[in-house]
Write a protein that holds these residues in place. Structure first.
Motif, PDB file in Angstrom:
ATOM      1  N   ALA A 398       0.838  -1.207   0.000  1.00 21.38           N
ATOM      2  CA  ALA A 398       0.000   0.000   0.000  1.00 21.38           C
ATOM      3  C   ALA A 398       0.868   1.251   0.000  1.00 21.38           C
ATOM      4  O   ALA A 398       0.671   2.178  -0.809  1.00 21.38           O
ATOM      5  N   ALA A 399       1.828   1.304   0.923  1.00 19.84           N
ATOM      6  CA  ALA A 399       2.716   2.468   0.968  1.00 19.84           C
ATOM      7  C   ALA A 399       3.570   2.558  -0.292  1.00 19.84           C
ATOM      8  O   ALA A 399       3.844   3.659  -0.798  1.00 19.84           O
ATOM      9  N   MET A 400       4.003   1.412  -0.806  1.00 20.96           N
ATOM     10  CA  MET A 400       4.807   1.411  -2.030  1.00 20.96           C
ATOM     11  C   MET A 400       4.002   1.976  -3.201  1.00 20.96           C
ATOM     12  O   MET A 400       4.510   2.774  -4.001  1.00 20.96           O
ATOM     13  N   THR A 401       2.751   1.584  -3.310  1.00 26.50           N
ATOM     14  CA  THR A 401       1.894   2.116  -4.374  1.00 26.50           C
ATOM     15  C   THR A 401       1.695   3.613  -4.226  1.00 26.50           C
ATOM     16  O   THR A 401       1.771   4.367  -5.206  1.00 26.50           O
ATOM     17  N   ALA A 402       1.437   4.073  -3.002  1.00 28.62           N
ATOM     18  CA  ALA A 402       1.234   5.506  -2.774  1.00 28.62           C
ATOM     19  C   ALA A 402       2.474   6.306  -3.160  1.00 28.62           C
ATOM     20  O   ALA A 402       2.374   7.386  -3.756  1.00 28.62           O
ATOM     21  N   ALA A 403       3.659   5.784  -2.838  1.00 25.39           N
ATOM     22  CA  ALA A 403       4.898   6.493  -3.170  1.00 25.39           C
ATOM     23  C   ALA A 403       5.098   6.606  -4.673  1.00 25.39           C
ATOM     24  O   ALA A 403       5.620   7.622  -5.164  1.00 25.39           O
ATOM     25  N   MET A 404       4.713   5.589  -5.422  1.00 23.66           N
ATOM     26  CA  MET A 404       4.901   5.612  -6.864  1.00 23.66           C
ATOM     27  C   MET A 404       3.820   6.406  -7.586  1.00 23.66           C
ATOM     28  O   MET A 404       4.044   6.911  -8.690  1.00 23.66           O
ATOM     29  N   VAL A 405       2.644   6.545  -6.982  1.00 27.14           N
ATOM     30  CA  VAL A 405       1.536   7.227  -7.642  1.00 27.14           C
ATOM     31  C   VAL A 405       1.624   8.733  -7.470  1.00 27.14           C
ATOM     32  O   VAL A 405       1.413   9.500  -8.418  1.00 27.14           O
ATOM     33  N   ILE A 406       1.918   9.201  -6.276  1.00 27.97           N
ATOM     34  CA  ILE A 406       1.814  10.624  -5.976  1.00 27.97           C
ATOM     35  C   ILE A 406       2.843  11.408  -6.778  1.00 27.97           C
ATOM     36  O   ILE A 406       4.008  11.027  -6.888  1.00 27.97           O
ATOM     37  N   ARG A 407       2.403  12.495  -7.381  1.00 26.50           N
ATOM     38  CA  ARG A 407       3.245  13.370  -8.184  1.00 26.50           C
ATOM     39  C   ARG A 407       2.887  14.827  -7.873  1.00 26.50           C
ATOM     40  O   ARG A 407       1.861  15.106  -7.258  1.00 26.50           O
ATOM     41  N   PRO A 408       3.712  15.789  -8.305  1.00 32.61           N
ATOM     42  CA  PRO A 408       3.449  17.175  -7.926  1.00 32.61           C
ATOM     43  C   PRO A 408       2.170  17.775  -8.503  1.00 32.61           C
ATOM     44  O   PRO A 408       1.692  18.779  -7.976  1.00 32.61           O
ATOM     45  N   ASP A 409       1.612  17.227  -9.584  1.00 35.04           N
ATOM     46  CA  ASP A 409       0.428  17.830 -10.187  1.00 35.04           C
ATOM     47  C   ASP A 409      -0.708  16.832 -10.251  1.00 35.04           C
ATOM     48  O   ASP A 409      -0.515  15.611 -10.164  1.00 35.04           O
ATOM     49  N   PHE A 410      -1.914  17.363 -10.437  1.00 33.76           N
ATOM     50  CA  PHE A 410      -3.129  16.549 -10.414  1.00 33.76           C
ATOM     51  C   PHE A 410      -3.154  15.538 -11.550  1.00 33.76           C
ATOM     52  O   PHE A 410      -3.451  14.354 -11.339  1.00 33.76           O
ATOM     53  N   GLY A 411      -2.848  15.982 -12.773  1.00 35.55           N
ATOM     54  CA  GLY A 411      -2.979  15.099 -13.926  1.00 35.55           C
ATOM     55  C   GLY A 411      -2.107  13.866 -13.821  1.00 35.55           C
ATOM     56  O   GLY A 411      -2.571  12.741 -14.031  1.00 35.55           O
ATOM     57  N   GLN A 412      -0.830  14.046 -13.488  1.00 38.71           N
ATOM     58  CA  GLN A 412       0.068  12.897 -13.379  1.00 38.71           C
ATOM     59  C   GLN A 412      -0.341  11.984 -12.229  1.00 38.71           C
ATOM     60  O   GLN A 412      -0.292  10.753 -12.358  1.00 38.71           O
ATOM     61  N   THR A 413      -0.746  12.562 -11.103  1.00 38.69           N
ATOM     62  CA  THR A 413      -1.104  11.738  -9.943  1.00 38.69           C
ATOM     63  C   THR A 413      -2.273  10.826 -10.254  1.00 38.69           C
ATOM     64  O   THR A 413      -2.226   9.608 -10.005  1.00 38.69           O
ATOM     65  N   PHE A 414      -3.325  11.364 -10.812  1.00 37.70           N
ATOM     66  CA  PHE A 414      -4.515  10.551 -11.041  1.00 37.70           C
ATOM     67  C   PHE A 414      -4.337   9.610 -12.228  1.00 37.70           C
ATOM     68  O   PHE A 414      -4.846   8.481 -12.209  1.00 37.70           O
ATOM     69  N   SER A 415      -3.637  10.033 -13.270  1.00 35.60           N
ATOM     70  CA  SER A 415      -3.416   9.116 -14.389  1.00 35.60           C
ATOM     71  C   SER A 415      -2.492   7.977 -13.967  1.00 35.60           C
ATOM     72  O   SER A 415      -2.716   6.812 -14.334  1.00 35.60           O
ATOM     73  N   ARG A 416      -1.447   8.284 -13.195  1.00 36.90           N
ATOM     74  CA  ARG A 416      -0.557   7.237 -12.715  1.00 36.90           C
ATOM     75  C   ARG A 416      -1.270   6.329 -11.718  1.00 36.90           C
ATOM     76  O   ARG A 416      -0.958   5.132 -11.634  1.00 36.90           O
ATOM     77  N   GLY A 417      -2.206   6.887 -10.945  1.00 31.69           N
ATOM     78  CA  GLY A 417      -2.947   6.047 -10.009  1.00 31.69           C
ATOM     79  C   GLY A 417      -3.745   4.974 -10.728  1.00 31.69           C
ATOM     80  O   GLY A 417      -3.718   3.793 -10.350  1.00 31.69           O
ATOM     81  N   VAL A 418      -4.450   5.376 -11.777  1.00 34.20           N
ATOM     82  CA  VAL A 418      -5.217   4.402 -12.553  1.00 34.20           C
ATOM     83  C   VAL A 418      -4.285   3.398 -13.223  1.00 34.20           C
ATOM     84  O   VAL A 418      -4.528   2.179 -13.203  1.00 34.20           O
ATOM     85  N   ALA A 419      -3.196   3.900 -13.826  1.00 34.48           N
ATOM     86  CA  ALA A 419      -2.262   3.002 -14.514  1.00 34.48           C
ATOM     87  C   ALA A 419      -1.592   2.051 -13.534  1.00 34.48           C
ATOM     88  O   ALA A 419      -1.381   0.866 -13.843  1.00 34.48           O
ATOM     89  N   ARG A 420      -1.251   2.547 -12.346  1.00 34.95           N
ATOM     90  CA  ARG A 420      -0.580   1.703 -11.360  1.00 34.95           C
ATOM     91  C   ARG A 420      -1.482   0.563 -10.899  1.00 34.95           C
ATOM     92  O   ARG A 420      -1.057  -0.598 -10.803  1.00 34.95           O
ATOM     93  N   VAL A 421      -2.729   0.888 -10.609  1.00 36.80           N
ATOM     94  CA  VAL A 421      -3.656  -0.144 -10.143  1.00 36.80           C
ATOM     95  C   VAL A 421      -3.886  -1.180 -11.239  1.00 36.80           C
ATOM     96  O   VAL A 421      -3.810  -2.396 -11.007  1.00 36.80           O
ATOM     97  N   ALA A 422      -4.162  -0.695 -12.464  1.00 34.43           N
ATOM     98  CA  ALA A 422      -4.423  -1.631 -13.559  1.00 34.43           C
ATOM     99  C   ALA A 422      -3.198  -2.488 -13.863  1.00 34.43           C
ATOM    100  O   ALA A 422      -3.299  -3.716 -14.008  1.00 34.43           O
ATOM    101  N   GLY A 423      -2.020  -1.861 -13.947  1.00 33.27           N
ATOM    102  CA  GLY A 423      -0.813  -2.617 -14.250  1.00 33.27           C
ATOM    103  C   GLY A 423      -0.455  -3.599 -13.157  1.00 33.27           C
ATOM    104  O   GLY A 423      -0.022  -4.734 -13.438  1.00 33.27           O
TER     105      GLY A 423
END
Length: 734
Positions: A398-423
């Motif tokens: 869980a913490a590992m996923t959060a560290a890889m998903v969070i980014r400085p801007d909204f677009g990257q954070t949410f797009s990476r969140g979806v991609a991270r979960v799916a991948g």
């Protein structure tokens, strides 16, 4: 954009796959370096130590695939050292109750501040967090913590050694950056043939400048053909615009315009040939029609500023071609002496104090980097603590996923969140199916892990979702060398991935950094920077003998940086689910777009005037420097007005321009016939440039005018324009 629409847009962006893959040779080299670490350590020390070594080698290899112009070996070593330190500290803290979450929060805060150094440093720092979370879960005693840390560092060292022994496309990033700059100039020349007000994308030139900053090691080994060509490209850009411009260049119609089109077409062919030669390190080869077009009798058709610009263009193109033709035979390894004008990039050892100073400058309330550091620290720590409450063995995902998903801007954070979960879901499921059906042993699991690493390196350019699939499968196979229940493990990892992704997205929503709110600030910075650039150019006309060429250069670079920051903020703001009117009340979207066009026109006029800057022996143009100073003051005041939400006022600039023209006309009437050295040509350029500048300022006034409500007392009518100013068609964006 409403929240649902923003989430749908970012979700699609996260799952989008590009039709591009990385260099297979580089991917194989990176995976081979991991194999060189994993298999010997597995044979000598066992699976637990092999896991630490593999993690270090993989993340160090990932660092070398980031967009950076540093030597790849230094990136691998720096990543390996960071991984070793984080792993060692994690091992020391995990044995003390309550200490590891504190260390995790502090390390995440530092990793967030690393974004001040650039995206590469930020990504590598975030990867050290994930490795810390994974490796400290392995059963090990504190006395052997140093050994695991050294194994992580060993992975980075081996990657660096493999890169040194088996170089792939040495100096390729620098060559590509410089070649892209020349290719953009070629495209710009072609577009100027049909549209004299065409715009150029300065991003390739900015990237080429970043690529030209060298470490001491690079400066001693730089290929000769990469020396000096960027400076020539910078001088070609305004020269092309000066030839095509109808006001300060070739006439809008007639033989002069036809000749200008021929010159631009020939220049485009030459620039394309230069780009190909730079990219491949080959001799220059171009069609014979291009030199013929440039060598024709320009003086019999072109006159005045257009003739001077055409002669300067042919000189610059010949100099660039000669620079490539005279390069040494061994263009990849021939050392050259460092030049005094080289851009300096600190080496790896000297980066530590630079990084500390850069991070310290971010410690103020308005810093987006500080906001990201606080958000990263809070989100990762919260995900870790919440996952621990579940009691699952693989709660660290869980913490590992959060560290890889969070980014400085909204677009990257949410797009990476979806991609991270799916991948992650796809990768874990596929790897678990393989484990359940094939029951690979320890060595076979390591082989599968190395194959997945190669796939991850190969698909980094394809999309984050596909790369995450390979990474997740790699982790499953790597941790699978220590046998466990595969199905239960997969279930826990997927569940924790969903939890970590949800915590990251909710955390960003609760503590956001909206670029929409920063648009007025970015606009004000851009307006102020363009005023300084115009003032620096006009100062060159006012005092040719005493002008400092570096002043114009510094002002131009500052203008590019502020323009890039504005465009980046505008692009990010378009994807944010916030109201523009609420978070940016000073500027409406329509005002923002019109202001962008007006400031672009100011930039373009200043660029044209820079193309005609006189030599040091030329006579000064009286009043040019004073007008530039006034223009700089007025644009700085306009930037402050944008932040305050008040109307801008350029009456003083208009009055100064009219007074200058009247004084110049009076002086001309009183003069008798002078020698042919009379500085009338420069006065002509300054006169036309001032008119165009004032026209652009009028457009900026109209763009920033409030659509409703009375105009405050003391402000000028925004629709006014000086007599004799350039036609409205010349006010297109630069």
């Amino acid at each position: 954009m409403p929240w649902l629409a923003a989430l749908r847009h970012t979700g699609r962006a996260g799952l989008h796959l590009e039709r591009a893959v990385g260099d297979p040779v580089r991917a194989a080299r990176g995976a081979g370096a991991v194999a060189l670490v994993v298999f010997p350590v597995l044979a000598l020390l066992g699976p637990v130590q092999a896991t630490s070594a593999a993690m270090g080698a993989f993340i160090a290899g990932t660092a070398t695939f980031q967009r950076s112009f540093r030597p790849r070996r230094s990136l691998a070593v720096a990543a390996g050292i960071g991984l070793g330190v984080s792993t060692f500290l994690g091992y020391l803290a995990v044995g003390v109750p309550g200490l590891f979450p504190v260390l995790l929060a502090a390390w995440c805060f530092a990793a967030g501040l690393a974004w001040a150094l650039g995206p590469t440093a930020g990504v590598v720092a975030a990867n050290t967090v994930t490795v810390m979370l994974v490796v400290v879960q392995l059963p090990v005693s504190v006395p052997t913590a140093l050994g695991h840390a050294l194994l992580c560092t060993l992975g980075g060292v081996v990657q660096a050694l493999v890169i040194t022994v088996f170089p792939v496309k040495a100096w390729g990033a620098q060559r590509d950056a410089l070649a892209d700059a020349y290719a953009e100039l070629a495209d710009y020349a072609r577009r100027l043939r049909h549209d004299p007000y065409a715009i150029i994308d300065p991003a390739p030139l900015m990237t080429a400048r970043h690529a030209a900053a060298l470490t001491p090691w690079q400066e001693r080994r730089r290929p000769p053909e990469l020396h000096g060509l960027r400076g020539i490209a910078e001088r070609i850009r305004p020269t092309l615009a000066a030839i095509a411009d109808p006001e300060l260049g070739a006439a809008a119609e007639g033989p002069e315009r036809d000749r200008a089109r021929e010159l631009l077409a020939g220049a485009a062919q030459l620039l394309d040939a230069l780009a190909r030669a730079i990219r491949g390190g080959d001799p220059v080869a171009y069609p014979k029609s291009a030199p013929a077009a440039l060598a024709g009798p320009v003086g019999t058709v072109l006159h005045g500023p257009a003739l001077r610009a055409a002669r300067r263009l042919t000189t610059l193109l010949s100099r660039a071609a000669d620079s490539l033709d005279q390069s040494g035979e061994d263009t990849l390894s021939t050392p050259i002496p460092g030049s005094g004008g080289a851009l300096v990039r600190p080496g790896l050892a000297r980066m530590v104090p630079v990084a500390l100073r850069t991070a310290r400058r971010q410690l103020h309330g308005g810093s987006p980097v500080l906001h990201h550091a606080v958000r990263l620290s809070g989100v990762v720590t919260a995900a870790y603590l919440l996952a621990r409450l579940t009691g699952l063995h693989h709660s660290y995902w869980a913490a590992m996923t959060a560290a890889m998903v969070i980014r400085p801007d909204f677009g990257q954070t949410f797009s990476r969140g979806v991609a991270r979960v799916a991948g992650t879901v796809v990768g874990v499921v596929l790897a678990t199916v393989v484990v359940e059906l094939a029951h690979p042993g320890t060595w076979a699991s390591c082989v599968l892990a190395v194959v997945c690493i190669g796939g991850a390196y190969l698909t980094l350019r394809t999309g984050y979702a596909l790369a995450t699939t390979c990474i997740s499968a790699y982790v499953v196979f790597l941790l699978g060398i220590d046998q466990g229940h595969a199905v239960q493990t997969a279930y826990e990892r997927i569940l924790m991935t969903l939890l970590g992704g949800a915590v990251a997205l909710v955390g960003y929503a609760l503590f956001p950094t909206w670029e929409t709110a920063r648009l007025p600030e970015r606009t004000a910075e851009w307006i102020t920077a363009v005023g300084r650039y115009a003032a620096a150019v006009l100062a060159g006309y006012g005092d040719p003998a005493g002008r400092d060429p570096r002043a114009v250069r510094r002002a131009l670079l500052d203008l590019r940086e502020t323009r890039s920051a504005f465009l980046q903020a505008r692009e990010r703001a378009e994807a944010e689910p916030v109201s523009h009117a609420v978070h940016s009340p000073q500027l409406s979207r329509k005002q923002l777009n019109r202001a962008r066009e007006a400031v672009g026109h100011l930039s373009r006029v200043s660029l044209l005037m820079e193309a005609h800057l006189p030599g040091r022996e030329a006579e000064p143009v009286p009043g040019a420097a004073e007008f530039g100073e006034l223009l700089a003051e007025a644009t700085a005041a306009a930037g402050a007005a944008v932040l305050a939400g008040t109307p801008v006022d350029f009456r003083r600039v208009r009055a100064a321009q009219q007074a200058w023209e009247e004084a110049e006309a009076l002086a001309t009437d009183q003069e008798l016939v002078l020698s042919h050295h009379r500085p009338g040509a420069q006065q002509e350029v300054v006169r036309g440039g001032m008119r165009l500048l004032v026209t652009a300022l009028g457009e900026l006034e109209r763009a920033l005018r409030k659509p409703k409500g009375p105009v405050p007392a003391g402000s000028a009518p925004n629709s006014s324009a000086p007599a004799g100013s350039a036609p409205r068609s010349s006010a297109r964006q630069a």
